[in-house]
Design a protein around this motif. Sequence first.
Motif, PDB file in Angstrom:
ATOM      1  N   THR A  10       0.813  -1.228   0.000  1.00 61.61           N
ATOM      2  CA  THR A  10       0.000   0.000   0.000  1.00 61.61           C
ATOM      3  C   THR A  10       0.841   1.270   0.000  1.00 61.61           C
ATOM      4  O   THR A  10       0.298   2.375  -0.044  1.00 61.61           O
ATOM      5  CB  THR A  10      -0.915   0.023   1.248  1.00 61.61           C
ATOM      6  OG1 THR A  10      -0.092  -0.263   2.397  1.00 61.61           O
ATOM      7  CG2 THR A  10      -2.020  -1.007   1.163  1.00 61.61           C
ATOM      8  N   SER A  12       4.237   3.810  -1.315  1.00 64.72           N
ATOM      9  CA  SER A  12       4.621   4.431  -2.583  1.00 64.72           C
ATOM     10  C   SER A  12       5.353   3.428  -3.499  1.00 64.72           C
ATOM     11  O   SER A  12       5.014   3.279  -4.679  1.00 64.72           O
ATOM     12  CB  SER A  12       5.476   5.652  -2.238  1.00 64.72           C
ATOM     13  OG  SER A  12       6.248   6.041  -3.300  1.00 64.72           O
ATOM     14  N   ILE A  13       6.327   2.705  -2.942  1.00 68.73           N
ATOM     15  CA  ILE A  13       7.042   1.712  -3.760  1.00 68.73           C
ATOM     16  C   ILE A  13       6.122   0.544  -4.107  1.00 68.73           C
ATOM     17  O   ILE A  13       6.121   0.044  -5.244  1.00 68.73           O
ATOM     18  CB  ILE A  13       8.298   1.196  -3.010  1.00 68.73           C
ATOM     19  CG1 ILE A  13       9.329   2.315  -2.849  1.00 68.73           C
ATOM     20  CG2 ILE A  13       8.913  -0.018  -3.706  1.00 68.73           C
ATOM     21  CD1 ILE A  13      10.034   2.722  -4.106  1.00 68.73           C
ATOM     22  N   CYS A  36       0.246  -2.675   6.683  1.00 72.80           N
ATOM     23  CA  CYS A  36       0.219  -2.614   8.144  1.00 72.80           C
ATOM     24  C   CYS A  36      -1.214  -2.410   8.618  1.00 72.80           C
ATOM     25  O   CYS A  36      -1.804  -3.291   9.218  1.00 72.80           O
ATOM     26  CB  CYS A  36       1.138  -1.509   8.639  1.00 72.80           C
ATOM     27  SG  CYS A  36       1.332  -1.528  10.425  1.00 72.80           S
ATOM     28  N   ARG A  37      -1.809  -1.229   8.314  1.00 71.76           N
ATOM     29  CA  ARG A  37      -3.173  -0.994   8.801  1.00 71.76           C
ATOM     30  C   ARG A  37      -4.119  -0.364   7.782  1.00 71.76           C
ATOM     31  O   ARG A  37      -5.295  -0.181   8.079  1.00 71.76           O
ATOM     32  CB  ARG A  37      -3.171  -0.148  10.074  1.00 71.76           C
ATOM     33  CG  ARG A  37      -2.162   0.969  10.148  1.00 71.76           C
ATOM     34  CD  ARG A  37      -2.326   1.746  11.446  1.00 71.76           C
ATOM     35  NE  ARG A  37      -1.681   1.115  12.581  1.00 71.76           N
ATOM     36  CZ  ARG A  37      -0.390   1.252  12.887  1.00 71.76           C
ATOM     37  NH1 ARG A  37       0.386   1.991  12.125  1.00 71.76           N
ATOM     38  NH2 ARG A  37       0.123   0.669  13.942  1.00 71.76           N
ATOM     39  N   GLN A  38      -3.687  -0.054   6.577  1.00 69.92           N
ATOM     40  CA  GLN A  38      -4.583   0.593   5.590  1.00 69.92           C
ATOM     41  C   GLN A  38      -5.500  -0.430   4.914  1.00 69.92           C
ATOM     42  O   GLN A  38      -5.211  -0.924   3.814  1.00 69.92           O
ATOM     43  CB  GLN A  38      -3.745   1.263   4.502  1.00 69.92           C
ATOM     44  CG  GLN A  38      -3.064   2.539   4.942  1.00 69.92           C
ATOM     45  CD  GLN A  38      -2.774   3.401   3.736  1.00 69.92           C
ATOM     46  OE1 GLN A  38      -3.684   3.917   3.089  1.00 69.92           O
ATOM     47  NE2 GLN A  38      -1.499   3.541   3.411  1.00 69.92           N
ATOM     48  N   GLU A 125      16.651   0.452   5.263  1.00 70.86           N
ATOM     49  CA  GLU A 125      16.894   0.415   6.709  1.00 70.86           C
ATOM     50  C   GLU A 125      17.285  -0.996   7.163  1.00 70.86           C
ATOM     51  O   GLU A 125      18.084  -1.149   8.098  1.00 70.86           O
ATOM     52  CB  GLU A 125      15.657   0.884   7.481  1.00 70.86           C
ATOM     53  CG  GLU A 125      15.268   2.350   7.232  1.00 70.86           C
ATOM     54  CD  GLU A 125      14.243   2.519   6.099  1.00 70.86           C
ATOM     55  OE1 GLU A 125      14.119   1.595   5.255  1.00 70.86           O
ATOM     56  OE2 GLU A 125      13.572   3.563   6.058  1.00 70.86           O
ATOM     57  N   ASP A 149      16.554   1.139  -4.747  1.00 72.58           N
ATOM     58  CA  ASP A 149      16.845   2.561  -4.535  1.00 72.58           C
ATOM     59  C   ASP A 149      17.401   3.077  -5.860  1.00 72.58           C
ATOM     60  O   ASP A 149      18.284   2.434  -6.455  1.00 72.58           O
ATOM     61  CB  ASP A 149      17.934   2.671  -3.447  1.00 72.58           C
ATOM     62  CG  ASP A 149      17.558   3.693  -2.401  1.00 72.58           C
ATOM     63  OD1 ASP A 149      16.824   4.629  -2.731  1.00 72.58           O
ATOM     64  OD2 ASP A 149      18.019   3.542  -1.254  1.00 72.58           O
ATOM     65  N   GLY A 209       6.881   8.145   0.280  1.00 67.56           N
ATOM     66  CA  GLY A 209       6.276   8.060   1.606  1.00 67.56           C
ATOM     67  C   GLY A 209       6.846   9.151   2.509  1.00 67.56           C
ATOM     68  O   GLY A 209       7.876   9.752   2.220  1.00 67.56           O
TER      69      GLY A 209
HETATM   70  P1  NDP Z   1       5.387   4.242   2.496  1.00 69.41           P
HETATM   71  O1  NDP Z   1       5.287   4.885   3.824  1.00 69.41           O
HETATM   72  O2  NDP Z   1       4.732   4.880   1.336  1.00 69.41           O
HETATM   73  O3  NDP Z   1       4.825   2.726   2.597  1.00 69.41           O
HETATM   74  C1  NDP Z   1       5.249   1.887   3.618  1.00 69.41           C
HETATM   75  C2  NDP Z   1       4.603   0.520   3.491  1.00 69.41           C
HETATM   76  O4  NDP Z   1       5.036  -0.272   4.616  1.00 69.41           O
HETATM   77  C3  NDP Z   1       3.085   0.535   3.546  1.00 69.41           C
HETATM   78  O5  NDP Z   1       2.566  -0.525   2.789  1.00 69.41           O
HETATM   79  C4  NDP Z   1       2.796   0.295   5.036  1.00 69.41           C
HETATM   80  O6  NDP Z   1       1.515  -0.246   5.286  1.00 69.41           O
HETATM   81  C5  NDP Z   1       3.889  -0.701   5.362  1.00 69.41           C
HETATM   82  N1  NDP Z   1       4.247  -0.680   6.778  1.00 69.41           N
HETATM   83  C6  NDP Z   1       4.445   0.407   7.561  1.00 69.41           C
HETATM   84  N2  NDP Z   1       4.761   0.033   8.823  1.00 69.41           N
HETATM   85  C7  NDP Z   1       4.738  -1.315   8.832  1.00 69.41           C
HETATM   86  C8  NDP Z   1       4.949  -2.285   9.853  1.00 69.41           C
HETATM   87  N3  NDP Z   1       5.236  -1.948  11.112  1.00 69.41           N
HETATM   88  N4  NDP Z   1       4.852  -3.593   9.513  1.00 69.41           N
HETATM   89  C9  NDP Z   1       4.558  -3.959   8.259  1.00 69.41           C
HETATM   90  N5  NDP Z   1       4.319  -3.087   7.253  1.00 69.41           N
HETATM   91  C10 NDP Z   1       4.425  -1.776   7.531  1.00 69.41           C
HETATM   92  O7  NDP Z   1       6.942   4.031   2.228  1.00 69.41           O
HETATM   93  P2  NDP Z   1       7.736   4.089   0.832  1.00 69.41           P
HETATM   94  O8  NDP Z   1       7.057   3.219  -0.171  1.00 69.41           O
HETATM   95  O9  NDP Z   1       8.046   5.489   0.495  1.00 69.41           O
HETATM   96  O10 NDP Z   1       9.135   3.427   1.244  1.00 69.41           O
HETATM   97  C11 NDP Z   1       9.255   2.041   1.493  1.00 69.41           C
HETATM   98  C12 NDP Z   1      10.744   1.702   1.592  1.00 69.41           C
HETATM   99  O11 NDP Z   1      11.344   1.952   0.326  1.00 69.41           O
HETATM  100  C13 NDP Z   1      11.511   2.572   2.603  1.00 69.41           C
HETATM  101  O12 NDP Z   1      12.483   1.785   3.217  1.00 69.41           O
HETATM  102  C14 NDP Z   1      12.142   3.642   1.745  1.00 69.41           C
HETATM  103  O13 NDP Z   1      13.352   4.122   2.297  1.00 69.41           O
HETATM  104  C15 NDP Z   1      12.434   2.857   0.460  1.00 69.41           C
HETATM  105  N6  NDP Z   1      12.508   3.677  -0.733  1.00 69.41           N
HETATM  106  C16 NDP Z   1      11.420   4.426  -1.120  1.00 69.41           C
HETATM  107  C17 NDP Z   1      11.482   5.220  -2.254  1.00 69.41           C
HETATM  108  C18 NDP Z   1      10.278   5.981  -2.720  1.00 69.41           C
HETATM  109  O14 NDP Z   1      10.337   6.568  -3.806  1.00 69.41           O
HETATM  110  N7  NDP Z   1       9.189   6.004  -1.998  1.00 69.41           N
HETATM  111  C19 NDP Z   1      12.727   5.332  -3.044  1.00 69.41           C
HETATM  112  C20 NDP Z   1      13.782   4.467  -2.569  1.00 69.41           C
HETATM  113  C21 NDP Z   1      13.675   3.691  -1.452  1.00 69.41           C
HETATM  114  P3  NDP Z   1       0.242   0.737   5.612  1.00 69.41           P
HETATM  115  O15 NDP Z   1       0.009   1.501   4.342  1.00 69.41           O
HETATM  116  O16 NDP Z   1      -0.874  -0.180   5.950  1.00 69.41           O
HETATM  117  O17 NDP Z   1       0.675   1.624   6.745  1.00 69.41           O
END
Ligand code: NDP
Length: 398
Positions: A10, A12-13, A36-38, A125, A149, A209
Amino acid sequence: MRHVTVLGATGSIGLNTLDVIGRHPDRFDVFALTACRQVDSMLSLCQRFRPRYAVMAEPSAALELAERLPEEAGVEVLAGTEGLEAVASSPDCDTVMAAIVGAAGLAPTLAAVRSGKRVLLANKEALVMSGRLFMDAVAESGAELLPIDSEHNAIFQCLPPGQSRDLPGAGVRRILLTASGGPFRETSAEALQQVTPDQACAHPNWSMGQKISVDSATLMNKGLELIEACWLFDTRPDQVEVHVHPESIIHSMVEYVDGSVLAQLGSPDMRTPIANGLAWPERIDAGVDSLNLFDIGRFHFERPDLERFPCLRLASEAFRLGGTAPAVLNAANEEAVAAFLRGELGFTGIPAVIESVMASIATVPADEFPVIFEKDRESRARSAEQIRHHAVSVSGLG
Ligand code: NDP
């Protein structure tokens, strides 16, 4: 046909990954989606992609999803970390997009690595926290680790196939890691104290995100990426030089001993590296428009300002310290960024909290995962104290 689990579907990636997958139903089949919760977002993804499993890390969200999903959708709902690990390691899936944000992604990403999957690593991370142990697990299982990345994917594309962990053998002199500089590249140190979460999340070039958007604004993202590059490409930090490039068109470069510099260019759209990882070594349509260099016109480069953006320096120091220091840095950063987003900590409080937490926790060898998880917990507890302290100082009561 590749059977794909999308961890963090759910986000951005995750959504960009599903956009690419949706363009190639002949090549990819969605085995599992996790969030997670969406619940609303997960429900509509399940209806569109019909995965075999949907996992919600939050048990109450899993219950709600199970109630709302029609039985004919044929999706089994799982909950919690066990559910995440089960779908990341199932023998019925061969490819895992690791796109959970933060330390929460480590256990499921590791489960995918240990089961020898093709692992598309966005969740930097996880690698920052556990560096050597993570890379040892990749080597032991024979997992295929591909960087998502955009910078690391660019470096990977500029290296000779099969030599991404043998830079001396490949004749590489150094890596030029590009950075956009974030939304506050030209903001004075004084004005940085007043910036708001909305301003920090309004990245000039990328839509991402919230957590990574703030990391980009503090330059912690570049610090995490520096550490990520050292582990992925088995190199030293002094061979990686950060170049601020505000246009975000060159995603990184590799310089060879003969003076050649290879760069990977493209529009700032994560579907390019995602498609590269999903189909590698083939190329597939990612839905990304052609690059129009006439419109862009000029490229600019500058050195990062470590005075205004100390997070990049803190990350280099954590890597130099080694052991559990990067895990402590990462956890303190996650807590400080969350407090900033809640309005409990100022922007310049983020590096201040991280620096004091790092100074207060002893670095020990990171030779097993429980040690890393323990330091992660210790760092979060210490960060909570520091965040309270900084919040009081800011309100003038301290
Ligand atoms: P988002 O915040 O958009 O999405 C995070 C996702 O992780 C959601 O599906 C969320 O679920 C889920 N999530 C959050 N917390 C938990 C948890 N405790 N347990 C399980 N699932 C969880 O993040 P991004 O997509 O922006 O980034 C994701 C990763 O990719 C990060 O590590 C970021 O550094 C890396 N990245 C991102 C880029 C980007 O363009 N966005 C570019 C390069 C790297 P829910 O929606 O239900 O909360």
